[in-house]
Design an enzyme around this catalytic site. Structure first.
Site, short mmCIF file in Angstrom:
data_model
loop_
_atom_site.label_atom_id
_atom_site.label_comp_id
_atom_site.label_asym_id
_atom_site.label_seq_id
_atom_site.Cartn_x
_atom_site.Cartn_y
_atom_site.Cartn_z
N GLY A 60 -3.76 3.69 -1.12
CA GLY A 60 -4.98 4.67 -1.52
C GLY A 60 -6.27 4.08 -1.03
CE LYS A 94 -0.83 -2.42 5.76
NZ LYS A 94 -0.70 -3.58 4.64
CG ASP A 139 -0.74 -5.24 -4.14
OD1 ASP A 139 -0.34 -5.54 -5.31
OD2 ASP A 139 -1.04 -4.21 -3.73
#
Length: 404
Positions: free
Chosen positions: A74, A95, A189
């Site tokens: 996001g 990525k 995370d």
């Protein structure tokens, strides 16, 4: 074996000192096992970490086509992960960071190369990077069997069995312990999306979490309800934050759903454990085994960072459960209801091939003009035949490439 009955539980509440704690390891350092060289060293079949040229990665992901996207983050951590195929036919995950995340290419390369030195069988290992122009790219092994989030929260055929949930907790603890010994104490995370399954169905922890999403490391994409308290206060991740996040993953594994840590701790203190446990697991586990993971989660989720256990404690707490014969001997693929199948990639077509597939005659004509074609009266049939031959040839060559 059976489901929880709350009256049989005597779990130490963080607010109570009267109950006896369950038998978790007293001294993790004394109980720690030596790392297995078959999962941590040169015996792994992993390419040497290297810097890739941008054109090679662009070609591998078909010009970073949207058809090759496997996940997107996001606004807090704007980046995209693509699947790709290198020249040697190795499938990879690429990525792609926002060009504002790492403005200094040398800082990015330095950070990536340090992460690339960490190798482990339970890790989705990083095999390369790229920092050309505004592009910042990481290249890792490709995991074809989705994420823990998919298998735990959005399963289609069967819920994730207990033995796999124990294995996942153990493998994550193994990786975190190894990273700790390699002085990579921060994992950013940690959540169910960071756990992926390889071609054998074994769980692995993404190496992307070992690298900050940006140069300041202040991005955290997890819902605030699951975020370590110290991160909310300071905006920084510390080693103890990783322990807290491990506790949230344990809650996911135990409950089969997202439960905010504060609510889960209330259930644990009130011994309302039937409401915590995944009802689909009934009959698959011993109460005392589940109790070990519940207490471990409770310890990991302490509000004060100093009250949480060290990484080695996680490993030594879960290891006895994993070493039980009924858990250790089970192969991951069949227990998850998966089969070993080749991974299809979207067919790579040239601009002319893409125009033909869309049946876009204007685009076909434009491509032909760029290649030197000139309109001649009466040549329509010849042009159509040529286009058909080119498209058929591309499709045939690409299908052979995918099979091989």
């Amino acid at each position: 074996m059976g489901c929880f009955h709350s009256k049989t539980f005597h779990l130490l509440s963080p607010d109570s000192k009267q109950q006896e704690p369950l038998p978790l390891p007293e001294d993790p350092k004394q109980l720690a096992t030596n790392p297995d060289p078959s999962i941590t060293g040169d015996q792994l079949d992993i390419p040497v970490f290297r810097e890739f040229p941008l054109n090679e990665l662009r070609a591998a992901a078909n010009g970073f086509s949207s058809e090759f996207i496997v996940s997107e983050s996001g606004e807090k951590a704007p980046n995209v992960v693509y699947r790709g195929k290198l020249k040697d036919n190795r499938l990879v995950a690429i990525k792609r960071f926002s060009n504002l995340s790492w403005p200094d290419p040398q800082q990015f390369l330095s950070e990536a190369s340090m992460v690339g030195k960490v190798r482990h069988k339970r890790l989705v290992n990083l095999i390369g990077c790229c920092a050309e122009g505004d592009e910042r790219l990481l290249v890792a092994e490709y995991m074809p069997n989705d994420t823990l989030s998919k298998h735990l929260f959005h399963w289609e055929k069967q819920p994730l069995p207990w033995e796999m949930r124990v294995r996942i907790a153990y493998y994550i603890a193994q990786v975190l312990d190894h990273c700790d010994t390699q002085d990579r104490k921060i994992y950013h995370d940690l959540n169910a999306y960071r756990v992926l399954f390889d071609e054998e169905g074994d769980p692995r922890l993404s190496s992307f979490g070992l690298m900050k999403n940006s140069r300041d490391g202040k991005s955290y994409s997890t819902n605030l309800a699951y975020t370590p308290p110290e991160f909310l206060r300071t905006g920084r991740v510390i080693p103890e934050s990783v322990i807290y996040s491990f506790g949230t993953v344990l809650l996911d594994l135990l409950s089969g759903k997202h439960i905010p840590p504060s609510h889960a701790l209330d259930l644990i203190r009130g011994e309302n454990l039937l409401l915590l446990m995944d009802s689909s697991l009934e009959g698959q586990y011993a109460n005392e085994d589940a109790a070990v993971l519940v207490e471990l989660a409770s310890k990991c989720l302490q509000y004060e960072a100093k009250d949480r256990p060290v990484v080695k404690y996680l490993l030594t707490a879960v290891e006895p459960l994993q070493k039980q014969k009924e858990v250790q001997s089970v192969l991951s693929l069949p227990v998850m209801g998966l089969s070993k199948t080749p991974v299809p990639l979207p067919i790579l077509l040239s601009p002319l091939g893409k125009a033909c597939v869309r049946m876009d005659l204007s685009a076909v004509h434009e491509v032909l003009l760029k290649t030197g074609y000139r309109d001649e009266e009466g040549a329509e049939n010849e042009v159509c035949f040529t286009i058909a031959v080119i498209l058929y040839g591309e499709l045939q060559l690409e299908s052979k490439s995918i099979v091989n």
